[in-house]
Design a protein around this motif. Sequence first.
Motif, mmCIF file in Angstrom:
data_model
loop_
_atom_site.group_PDB
_atom_site.id
_atom_site.type_symbol
_atom_site.label_atom_id
_atom_site.label_comp_id
_atom_site.label_asym_id
_atom_site.label_seq_id
_atom_site.Cartn_x
_atom_site.Cartn_y
_atom_site.Cartn_z
ATOM 1 N N ASP A 5 -0.167 -0.721 -7.859
ATOM 2 C CA ASP A 5 -0.714 -0.247 -9.127
ATOM 3 C C ASP A 5 -0.704 1.283 -9.116
ATOM 4 O O ASP A 5 -0.812 1.905 -8.058
ATOM 5 C CB ASP A 5 -2.148 -0.774 -9.290
ATOM 6 N N ILE A 6 -0.570 1.888 -10.261
ATOM 7 C CA ILE A 6 -0.497 3.348 -10.323
ATOM 8 C C ILE A 6 -1.848 3.968 -10.656
ATOM 9 O O ILE A 6 -2.363 4.820 -9.934
ATOM 10 C CB ILE A 6 0.562 3.794 -11.358
ATOM 11 N N GLN A 7 -2.446 3.538 -11.764
ATOM 12 C CA GLN A 7 -3.695 4.131 -12.221
ATOM 13 C C GLN A 7 -4.874 3.397 -11.598
ATOM 14 O O GLN A 7 -5.244 2.309 -12.016
ATOM 15 C CB GLN A 7 -3.781 4.063 -13.749
ATOM 16 N N MET A 8 -5.457 4.017 -10.540
ATOM 17 C CA MET A 8 -6.619 3.444 -9.863
ATOM 18 C C MET A 8 -7.700 4.508 -9.757
ATOM 19 O O MET A 8 -7.390 5.714 -9.733
ATOM 20 C CB MET A 8 -6.216 2.923 -8.478
ATOM 21 N N PRO A 9 -8.978 4.120 -9.686
ATOM 22 C CA PRO A 9 -10.087 5.072 -9.771
ATOM 23 C C PRO A 9 -10.100 6.158 -8.705
ATOM 24 O O PRO A 9 -10.299 7.331 -9.004
ATOM 25 C CB PRO A 9 -11.335 4.177 -9.639
ATOM 26 N N GLN A 10 -9.919 5.788 -7.443
ATOM 27 C CA GLN A 10 -10.051 6.757 -6.366
ATOM 28 C C GLN A 10 -8.800 7.617 -6.176
ATOM 29 O O GLN A 10 -8.856 8.829 -6.189
ATOM 30 C CB GLN A 10 -10.381 6.020 -5.047
ATOM 31 N N LYS A 11 -7.662 6.957 -6.019
ATOM 32 C CA LYS A 11 -6.403 7.671 -5.802
ATOM 33 C C LYS A 11 -5.287 7.046 -6.619
ATOM 34 O O LYS A 11 -5.179 5.829 -6.709
ATOM 35 C CB LYS A 11 -6.014 7.665 -4.317
ATOM 36 N N ASN A 12 -4.461 7.901 -7.206
ATOM 37 C CA ASN A 12 -3.278 7.452 -7.927
ATOM 38 C C ASN A 12 -2.316 6.774 -6.944
ATOM 39 O O ASN A 12 -2.178 7.194 -5.798
ATOM 40 C CB ASN A 12 -2.621 8.683 -8.560
ATOM 41 N N GLY A 13 -1.650 5.707 -7.403
ATOM 42 C CA GLY A 13 -0.742 4.974 -6.530
ATOM 43 C C GLY A 13 0.327 5.839 -5.900
ATOM 44 O O GLY A 13 0.747 5.605 -4.762
ATOM 45 N N PHE A 14 0.775 6.869 -6.617
ATOM 46 C CA PHE A 14 1.820 7.745 -6.088
ATOM 47 C C PHE A 14 1.357 8.509 -4.852
ATOM 48 O O PHE A 14 2.176 8.952 -4.041
ATOM 49 C CB PHE A 14 2.281 8.744 -7.152
ATOM 50 N N SER A 15 0.049 8.675 -4.685
ATOM 51 C CA SER A 15 -0.467 9.429 -3.541
ATOM 52 C C SER A 15 -0.186 8.719 -2.220
ATOM 53 O O SER A 15 -0.224 9.342 -1.154
ATOM 54 C CB SER A 15 -1.975 9.672 -3.686
ATOM 55 N N LEU A 16 0.098 7.433 -2.297
ATOM 56 C CA LEU A 16 0.417 6.674 -1.081
ATOM 57 C C LEU A 16 1.599 7.306 -0.348
ATOM 58 O O LEU A 16 1.646 7.356 0.875
ATOM 59 C CB LEU A 16 0.722 5.220 -1.443
ATOM 60 N N PHE A 17 2.568 7.825 -1.116
ATOM 61 C CA PHE A 17 3.773 8.377 -0.506
ATOM 62 C C PHE A 17 3.527 9.723 0.154
ATOM 63 O O PHE A 17 4.347 10.194 0.942
ATOM 64 C CB PHE A 17 4.879 8.496 -1.559
ATOM 65 N N ASN A 18 2.406 10.353 -0.162
ATOM 66 C CA ASN A 18 2.059 11.609 0.497
ATOM 67 C C ASN A 18 1.483 11.364 1.885
ATOM 68 O O ASN A 18 1.448 12.261 2.716
ATOM 69 C CB ASN A 18 1.042 12.394 -0.335
ATOM 70 N N GLN A 19 1.042 10.136 2.133
ATOM 71 C CA GLN A 19 0.410 9.802 3.397
ATOM 72 C C GLN A 19 1.299 8.953 4.295
ATOM 73 O O GLN A 19 1.088 8.903 5.500
ATOM 74 C CB GLN A 19 -0.924 9.087 3.136
ATOM 75 N N ILE A 20 2.294 8.278 3.707
ATOM 76 C CA ILE A 20 3.262 7.512 4.499
ATOM 77 C C ILE A 20 4.617 8.188 4.350
ATOM 78 O O ILE A 20 5.223 8.153 3.285
ATOM 79 C CB ILE A 20 3.335 6.036 4.031
ATOM 80 N N LYS A 21 5.071 8.805 5.415
ATOM 81 C CA LYS A 21 6.312 9.585 5.349
ATOM 82 C C LYS A 21 7.546 8.699 5.472
ATOM 83 O O LYS A 21 8.543 8.904 4.784
ATOM 84 C CB LYS A 21 6.318 10.644 6.460
ATOM 85 N N ASN A 22 7.505 7.724 6.372
ATOM 86 C CA ASN A 22 8.652 6.843 6.575
ATOM 87 C C ASN A 22 8.447 5.537 5.818
ATOM 88 O O ASN A 22 7.850 4.587 6.326
ATOM 89 C CB ASN A 22 8.851 6.564 8.070
ATOM 90 N N VAL A 23 8.925 5.515 4.597
ATOM 91 C CA VAL A 23 8.766 4.329 3.742
ATOM 92 C C VAL A 23 9.912 3.375 4.045
ATOM 93 O O VAL A 23 11.041 3.553 3.594
ATOM 94 C CB VAL A 23 8.766 4.719 2.250
ATOM 95 N N ASP A 24 9.636 2.329 4.830
ATOM 96 C CA ASP A 24 10.671 1.364 5.196
ATOM 97 C C ASP A 24 10.433 0.014 4.521
ATOM 98 O O ASP A 24 10.730 -1.041 5.067
ATOM 99 C CB ASP A 24 10.739 1.197 6.712
ATOM 100 N N PHE A 25 9.856 0.079 3.315
ATOM 101 C CA PHE A 25 9.618 -1.125 2.523
ATOM 102 C C PHE A 25 9.988 -0.815 1.083
ATOM 103 O O PHE A 25 10.093 0.337 0.678
ATOM 104 C CB PHE A 25 8.147 -1.555 2.615
ATOM 105 N N GLU A 26 10.212 -1.871 0.317
ATOM 106 C CA GLU A 26 10.514 -1.697 -1.104
ATOM 107 C C GLU A 26 9.215 -1.651 -1.899
ATOM 108 O O GLU A 26 8.196 -2.224 -1.480
ATOM 109 C CB GLU A 26 11.394 -2.834 -1.609
ATOM 110 N N VAL A 27 9.253 -0.979 -3.062
ATOM 111 C CA VAL A 27 8.053 -0.810 -3.886
ATOM 112 C C VAL A 27 8.334 -1.270 -5.313
ATOM 113 O O VAL A 27 9.337 -0.889 -5.914
ATOM 114 C CB VAL A 27 7.599 0.661 -3.916
ATOM 115 N N ILE A 28 7.446 -2.106 -5.821
ATOM 116 C CA ILE A 28 7.459 -2.475 -7.233
ATOM 117 C C ILE A 28 6.148 -1.983 -7.831
ATOM 118 O O ILE A 28 5.068 -2.408 -7.410
ATOM 119 C CB ILE A 28 7.593 -3.999 -7.440
ATOM 120 N N PHE A 29 6.241 -1.066 -8.778
ATOM 121 C CA PHE A 29 5.036 -0.544 -9.410
ATOM 122 C C PHE A 29 4.551 -1.505 -10.487
ATOM 123 O O PHE A 29 5.348 -2.103 -11.225
ATOM 124 C CB PHE A 29 5.311 0.821 -10.041
ATOM 125 N N THR A 30 3.235 -1.650 -10.559
ATOM 126 C CA THR A 30 2.615 -2.453 -11.608
ATOM 127 C C THR A 30 1.580 -1.587 -12.301
ATOM 128 O O THR A 30 0.756 -0.938 -11.647
ATOM 129 C CB THR A 30 1.932 -3.706 -11.014
#
Length: 243
Positions: free
Chosen positions: A56-81
């Motif tokens: 999900d993108i719009q969440m109260p504490q942190k925007n979903g996009f912020s996940l990529f700032n904390q995980i540098k090696n993204v070795d999974f696929e992402v489907i945004f909802t």
Amino acid sequence: MIKVIIIDDESHAQDALEMILQQYFPHKFDVLAKCNGVDEGISQIIQHGPDLIFLDIQMPQKNGFSLFNQIKNVDFEVIFTTAYDSYAIQAINRNALGYLLKPIDPEDLIATIGRYEERLASGSVNKKLDLLINNLESHGMQVFSTDEGMEFVHHDDIVYCKADNNYTKIYFKDESQLLVSKLLKTVHERLPAKQFHRIHDSIVVNIKFIARYDKKNCFLILKNGEKLSVSIRKKAKLLNEFY
């Protein structure tokens, strides 16, 4: 089974998505965790190593996009909802597999999963091809791309390679030729260094086919009778190989 993590601050949205997956793709997806936010999601990603996450993108504490700032090696696929259609460009920039608007339409989900399966198949083929190429190289062979496809060539069959603008023409001992869509420098780097030497800005030669060197005129005479010019800058390095 494909390992899945769902990250969404709305529990009913998590359950609805899991139900659709189970209904339309029975025994294909294993939902390992349903998380209420980015921090929990990161913890579960580290723990489980998922193949696919629904984020999900719009969440109260942190925007979903912020996940990529904390995980540098993204070795999974992402489907945004998301319930909003204003994040599509950002999702595309993240190389997202899909962008589903809530409430999720099963047909949209099915189409997105179809793309995911295509990526899986393509990745499997590429891995097998890389393994094949590595095995061939260990047996003295090289794979070259051409406009028509791929050519499998043994190193000992190559007499010399010559630059042809942005292409390279390979000359073989059976007098056939092959035009490959690589610069001479790139082709040379892929060939065994001890066997293939740059004698000119535009020529790389297989030393196994050298018959003699003409010092006076500064060219090589090959076993097939061909003569290849040796540049002044390359001469000393070449002669060091034979003295």
